[in-house]
Design a protein around this motif. Sequence first.
Motif, PDB file in Angstrom:
ATOM      1  N   ASN A 108      54.549 -20.824  41.514  1.00  0.00           N
ATOM      2  CA  ASN A 108      55.366 -19.868  40.889  1.00  0.00           C
ATOM      3  C   ASN A 108      56.784 -20.333  40.745  1.00  0.00           C
ATOM      4  N   ASN A 156      56.216 -13.245  36.855  1.00  0.00           N
ATOM      5  CA  ASN A 156      55.253 -13.228  35.794  1.00  0.00           C
ATOM      6  C   ASN A 156      55.679 -14.138  34.584  1.00  0.00           C
ATOM      7  N   PRO A 157      54.759 -13.996  33.462  1.00  0.00           N
ATOM      8  CA  PRO A 157      55.545 -14.556  32.122  1.00  0.00           C
ATOM      9  C   PRO A 157      56.920 -14.118  32.015  1.00  0.00           C
TER      10      PRO A 157
END
Length: 849
Positions: free
Chosen positions: A282, A325-326
């Motif tokens: 990530n 997260n996005p």
Amino acid sequence: MTNVARFAAATALASSLAFLMAGPGFAQGKPSAGGKPSADGKPAAAATKPQDRMVVDARELVYDNDKKTVAAVGDVQILYQGRTIEADRVVYDQANKRVTAVGNARIIESNGSVITGDRFNLTDDFRDGFIDSLRVVNPDKTRFSAPRAERTDGETFIFDKGIYTACEPCKDNPERPPLWQVRSARIIHKKSEQTIYYEDARLEFAGIPMAYIPYMSGPDSTVKRKTGFLAPKFINTSALGFGVGLPYFINLAPNYDLTLTPTYLTRQGLLGQVEWRHRLLNGSYSIRASGIFQQDKDAFLAAPLGPRDKEFRGSLESSGKFFINPRWTIGWNASMSTDRWFYKNYRILNTTLSNTTYLQESISTAYLNGQSPTAWFDLRGYYFQPLNYQDWQKQQPVVLPVLDYDKRIHKPAFFGGELEFNVNVTSLNRDTAAFAELPQQKSYLISTPSYSLYDGCAVYDKNHCLVRGLAGNVSRASAQLSWRRNVIDSFGQIWTPYASLRADVFAISPDTNGIINSRVATIADASDDVFGRVMPAVGLMYRYPFVAKTDWGTHIIEPVAQIVARPNETNSLRVANEDAQSLVFDANNLFEWNGKFSGYDRLEGGTRANVGALYTGRFGKEAYANLLIGQSFQLAGRNSYSSGDLVNTGLDSGLNTDSSDYVARAQISPMKGFFLTGATRLDHSTFEPQRIDAAATYSNTVISTSVGYGRYEPQPDLGIFRRREGLSLSGSLRVAENWRVRGSVLFDLDKYKYDREQWRAAYAAGTATVATYPNTGPFQTASTSLGLNYTDECTVFDVSYSQSYADRQAGATKDTRTIMFRLELRTLGEINYSQNLGATTGDGVSSSN
């Protein structure tokens, strides 16, 4: 030969070669892997993979039963195990299990590499063998050639008297040597190791040997990451001596690595650098550390002008970014050093640095950021480290936190239009108050830099001192709710009503300890350190575009008027203005709803009207023009721009009178690639220009050039006591294919006036003579640069020279002259080198060096 005969010959040759190359397993009647004997004891046909099947195409087939050979003749093409072999004649010798190909022979590997030669002598699976007059072209356009080469184990190429290059051959003269090539007694390419070894090698340019290397190795074109040495780095300065750094890259895993760079300096010893990089699912981060125990500290100035008191000097840097997260990310970019001169002295590159001639600082930040189609959130902190002798670390704020949130709602119920909600929270702490003398008259003729933490303000006086930052803690929380909507009536008029409500809370805790900080008590009342303000606003903007079409274009003339009503701004002198110290009034912010201040700490008050006219024209396919002119008026209430705060923001801005200065901008493009831009601010009563920014640029495939001009009148209330005027010229010219020259020059058009004023004062004081009169004209160069660049598919060569005059306000006494060199050979690496010509004293280096 007919198509039927050609097909029969090809089929027969394929069958013959497939049988002959099948090996002894079939000859002895034993099943191959995966095969089973049939009921009569004969081996069943083995399962054959598609890539193992041989496909042969040729014009004719010749059998020799005595010699046990099969020859395919005429436009032969054989496909086997992902390889393709092409030749005029291919002969298979069953006894020796060799395949010979002659006449326009070449092999196309499964990865796209093309191997050509006069004669191939290969094993029956085409993996190993000898090749005469070899030429190899890889998919990445790298090339090998040799009179003779051998391939063993299906993966090792040995080129005798081999030549390697990443340059394409000349189209008009393919036999001419490429721009550069490596000629070696032996070149060994081991595919399993993804490494190319060169023995007894010479680097040639245009066929002329330029460097001899007994042995070297490097990764092949398939390698993205591989342990090994990188291109060396060179350094040469008066304070460091001559130095060579040899980076060593360690590929620990596909997602993390380590780079060690020891650099030996003849005057200062060993400089060590280590960099760790790590990529995760990530995100990624990196850490880099540098350090040295100096052997010759006398090469630098003594404190506070230099780091002579430092035996160990070093830095620590880190950066990272991770996706939660996005929509949400977290990251940092941090840098710290033992002293402000380390990065510049030791040529340590750092992406956190913000460097110009007059401002140098390292900015460290950590942040949390979130975004959506209608909202934006950002939370971060800042740490500033000055990198010049003038700034004092105790006067730099530690800003933590800074929170920004913006939310937009399109077409809210009952209102329509757009509803916006903004929040900003800022808190900072500073050990010592930052003062600046007013006016700050620094002489360019000072030969020895002075060092003052208080900048001439021994006792705070609003008429003589500016307070750029309070000591102690300063916090502010702001929230604003605003609404606007565009309404177009039946006549085409555009009405935009606006309303907003802004609330701010300030908490100021001044630190009154110490000699310097005791002056803060005269600026902010320590007993009243929490206060607030509320600012409602209503406004209306009116636009009415008129469109006209003529034979030579389309024209849009649009008058614009805006009025915003607010109560008076309160507590402007109590507000510690930290984020709104910069104010440039121009056409870009003429119609800003929230006023012209650059930050939250100051807020426009009173009733103000902004009027202007906009013209847009389109002429043909390429030409266009855009012009805007306007003015601002204080209609009622107290003018926020006429009441200066602790740094006098608003004064000398062109907005500090009821009728502001005129502002205008223009953008014109009469033809493709040619642009004219300009902006100005004119005095509202005399029409004398207060600011001028103008530029002209033109570019095409051959030439690129630009001219820029800037002129800014004095702003004595802000400590800017003289006019600033400059002219810049820059351009590049393609003088030949792949060759381009470039140059630039910056003129300080006003410096000569100031130099003469300073001389007259020094002459009157008896410290200057007639011989020292600065007999110079207006075109004094502030900086110049020249460069030459060559770029093609395999080479980048760049050499440049730059010079900038001494910034005596920053402590420099000599001009800075630098020459830089860069050579990049594709797939081999690159070499960078820069050299300062002459010593400077603005970077902590002793003038005796």
